[in-house]
Design a protein around this motif. Sequence first.
Motif, PDB file in Angstrom:
ATOM      1  N   TRP A 185      53.022  28.362  38.339  1.00 23.67           N
ATOM      2  CA  TRP A 185      52.728  29.768  38.639  1.00 23.67           C
ATOM      3  C   TRP A 185      53.554  30.704  37.779  1.00 23.67           C
ATOM      4  O   TRP A 185      53.120  31.808  37.436  1.00 23.67           O
ATOM      5  N   GLY A 186      54.776  30.253  37.390  1.00 23.56           N
ATOM      6  CA  GLY A 186      55.621  31.091  36.535  1.00 23.56           C
ATOM      7  C   GLY A 186      54.936  31.414  35.220  1.00 23.56           C
ATOM      8  O   GLY A 186      54.878  32.578  34.804  1.00 23.56           O
ATOM      9  N   SER A 187      54.405  30.370  34.574  1.00 24.14           N
ATOM     10  CA  SER A 187      53.764  30.636  33.274  1.00 24.14           C
ATOM     11  C   SER A 187      52.462  31.425  33.446  1.00 24.14           C
ATOM     12  O   SER A 187      52.108  32.236  32.592  1.00 24.14           O
ATOM     13  N   VAL A 188      51.755  31.188  34.556  1.00 25.26           N
ATOM     14  CA  VAL A 188      50.534  31.967  34.805  1.00 25.26           C
ATOM     15  C   VAL A 188      50.887  33.450  34.905  1.00 25.26           C
ATOM     16  O   VAL A 188      50.242  34.310  34.294  1.00 25.26           O
ATOM     17  N   ILE A 189      51.949  33.746  35.652  1.00 29.40           N
ATOM     18  CA  ILE A 189      52.321  35.149  35.837  1.00 29.40           C
ATOM     19  C   ILE A 189      52.800  35.773  34.525  1.00 29.40           C
ATOM     20  O   ILE A 189      52.412  36.879  34.172  1.00 29.40           O
ATOM     21  N   LEU A 190      53.600  34.995  33.767  1.00 30.49           N
ATOM     22  CA  LEU A 190      54.069  35.503  32.471  1.00 30.49           C
ATOM     23  C   LEU A 190      52.894  35.838  31.557  1.00 30.49           C
ATOM     24  O   LEU A 190      52.805  36.930  30.994  1.00 30.49           O
ATOM     25  N   ALA A 191      51.966  34.867  31.431  1.00 32.27           N
ATOM     26  CA  ALA A 191      50.828  35.084  30.531  1.00 32.27           C
ATOM     27  C   ALA A 191      49.960  36.234  31.024  1.00 32.27           C
ATOM     28  O   ALA A 191      49.513  37.074  30.244  1.00 32.27           O
ATOM     29  N   ALA A 192      49.734  36.287  32.340  1.00 34.97           N
ATOM     30  CA  ALA A 192      48.875  37.345  32.892  1.00 34.97           C
ATOM     31  C   ALA A 192      49.506  38.715  32.717  1.00 34.97           C
ATOM     32  O   ALA A 192      48.816  39.693  32.418  1.00 34.97           O
ATOM     33  N   ALA A 193      50.817  38.774  32.867  1.00 30.77           N
ATOM     34  CA  ALA A 193      51.498  40.070  32.776  1.00 30.77           C
ATOM     35  C   ALA A 193      51.334  40.666  31.380  1.00 30.77           C
ATOM     36  O   ALA A 193      51.277  41.885  31.225  1.00 30.77           O
ATOM     37  N   TYR A 194      51.259  39.810  30.357  1.00 29.29           N
ATOM     38  CA  TYR A 194      51.035  40.329  29.010  1.00 29.29           C
ATOM     39  C   TYR A 194      49.568  40.534  28.721  1.00 29.29           C
ATOM     40  O   TYR A 194      49.156  41.527  28.139  1.00 29.29           O
ATOM     41  N   THR A 195      48.770  39.530  29.112  1.00 30.47           N
ATOM     42  CA  THR A 195      47.397  39.499  28.625  1.00 30.47           C
ATOM     43  C   THR A 195      46.500  40.524  29.316  1.00 30.47           C
ATOM     44  O   THR A 195      45.714  41.198  28.654  1.00 30.47           O
ATOM     45  N   LEU A 196      46.609  40.645  30.643  1.00 25.79           N
ATOM     46  CA  LEU A 196      45.622  41.474  31.336  1.00 25.79           C
ATOM     47  C   LEU A 196      45.758  42.969  31.004  1.00 25.79           C
ATOM     48  O   LEU A 196      44.757  43.600  30.648  1.00 25.79           O
TER      49      LEU A 196
END
Lengths: 324, 265
Positions: A185-196
């Motif tokens: 979930w950590g990497s999902v949140i990191l990636a989402a925080a930048y990408t979305l």
Amino acid sequence: MLGTVLIAALSTSIMLGVRFGSVPISTADVLAILAGGGDSVLRDIVLNLRLPRVLLGVIVGGGLALSGATFQALLRNPLAEPYILGISGGASLGAVSVIALGWVSQTSWALPLAAFAGALLAIGLVFRVATSTGRAMDVRVLLLSGVVIASFFAACIAFILSISPARTVQTAVLWSMGSLAGAGWGSVILAAAYTLPAAVALAALARPLNLMAIGEETAYYLGANVEGVKRTGLVIAALITAAGVSVAGIIGFVGLVVPHTIRLLIGSDNRVLLPLSFLGGATFLTLADLVARLGPTEIPIGVITAFVGVPIFLVLLRRSLTST
Amino acid sequence: MRIEARDLVVNYPGAPRPALDGVSMSASAGCLYAVLGPNGSGKSTLMRALLGVAPLSAGAALLDGRTSAAWDRRALAQAVGVVAQSESIAFPLSVRQMVGMGRYPHLGPLESEGDADRAAVSSALEACDVSALAHRDVTMLSGGEFQRVRIARALAQEPQALVLDEPTSSLDIRHQMGILELLRRSADSGLTVVLVTHGLDLAARYADRMLLLAGGHVAAEGTPDEVMTEDTISSVYGWPVAITSDPESGAPRVTPRRPPPRAEP
């Protein structure tokens, strides 16, 4: 039309990605787990292993395709792809350094952080070179400095690997082939925080990006803030790529071929192309990851994206060339 | 719209002499103004200076009395349609999409085309006789069709002025005449048209006034009859010419002379 198809395809591939793996889970069980019930072992598999991995695939795949489409429009170059500005080289250098120092086993955050920092270093250097003349940013200089800086990083990596033990080399090579295996979930949140947020910002740039297709000079005469669009667009697309690389390694092909495929199907209006590229890239990477982990040993995801993507793309290219 | 240059000086860094040196001109609404001169005489630089793109060392470029650098880019794009010398298309684009880009300065960042925009695009397509090509890919057009589409895009901006850099070069007679007729009609309907061209004879027939540049200086300015004299044209182009009268319009016409045969020793 294509939008609806892609949304359906993405939903289906997310469901398939969650259902299949070493333990197949039925759709009904998945839905029950998502609703808050279900068997506790399956619940753990779905919520802590498969769902973050599938969502990471959605975000990274969508982000890479979106970033590739943006680079192609801004650099006016059909060969442009997310890693073109040396981002993969910088990220690899960061990752390889951390692997060589043996920090990977100690903390799960060292690798993504180092890769992200390396990507940012590459972006910073490339922009610095391209804008050092003090005049308007020339995309040819930008491309050239990307290539040059990438080869410098490649040399640094080769040097580090040449003095490292074989075990380090293997870990580094596997990382560089890309994988969603480390997803949490950590990497999902990191990636989402930048990408979305970046995806929303790029969508707002779609109209001026369209003008870039007819050249910077004419875009300027039509009232577009060409320099502003170039700088914001390139920085946002580069950050999306950096976030993706840091959590999933280098996954080739998605960022180059998905935007082209969508372009062949619906044309080059970025207002449609950008969102559909995101959906297309998300679907493609989710399915590729599913295939990658179905076999007895996991295959690098980049292998699947190329094996599946190349034939699809060649068929589409051939069809579009024969129809005109 | 009134387009004016007052004692413009443009120096490009590293160039041995100014690209423009003390150039003045003025074109008002309804005027088709031709800018002529040999290669490298500063025609394109003048165009860029008028549009606020080339850096001025001295003098002023004024659009309706306001310096072009002071214009907001979007307001300028609403007022002036520009057809630059060349344009390379990076990705396939339909003619309709390309002409639709002329509406860019009239639309907000997330706004889509409304009825007024669609009407402007279709009348521009109509005026340039490219309606039938609307669904074609612009990269597949002939040279003449492509130029007409670019002019249509400029007209779709619904501007008060058109500025064009050699729109008829490399076109055949039919397409050259088609474009000049279109520009003449545009000027007659009240637009200011500034046309950079190499075509002396056609400029003489269509333009109200002309500016002849030589090495960044004004060699002559005035009506075609005033500018196109044997002495001026011969000295500016460095080749002897004869000026006769065009049989249809009576406008001056240039015939470059052949050198006299060498005398036998």
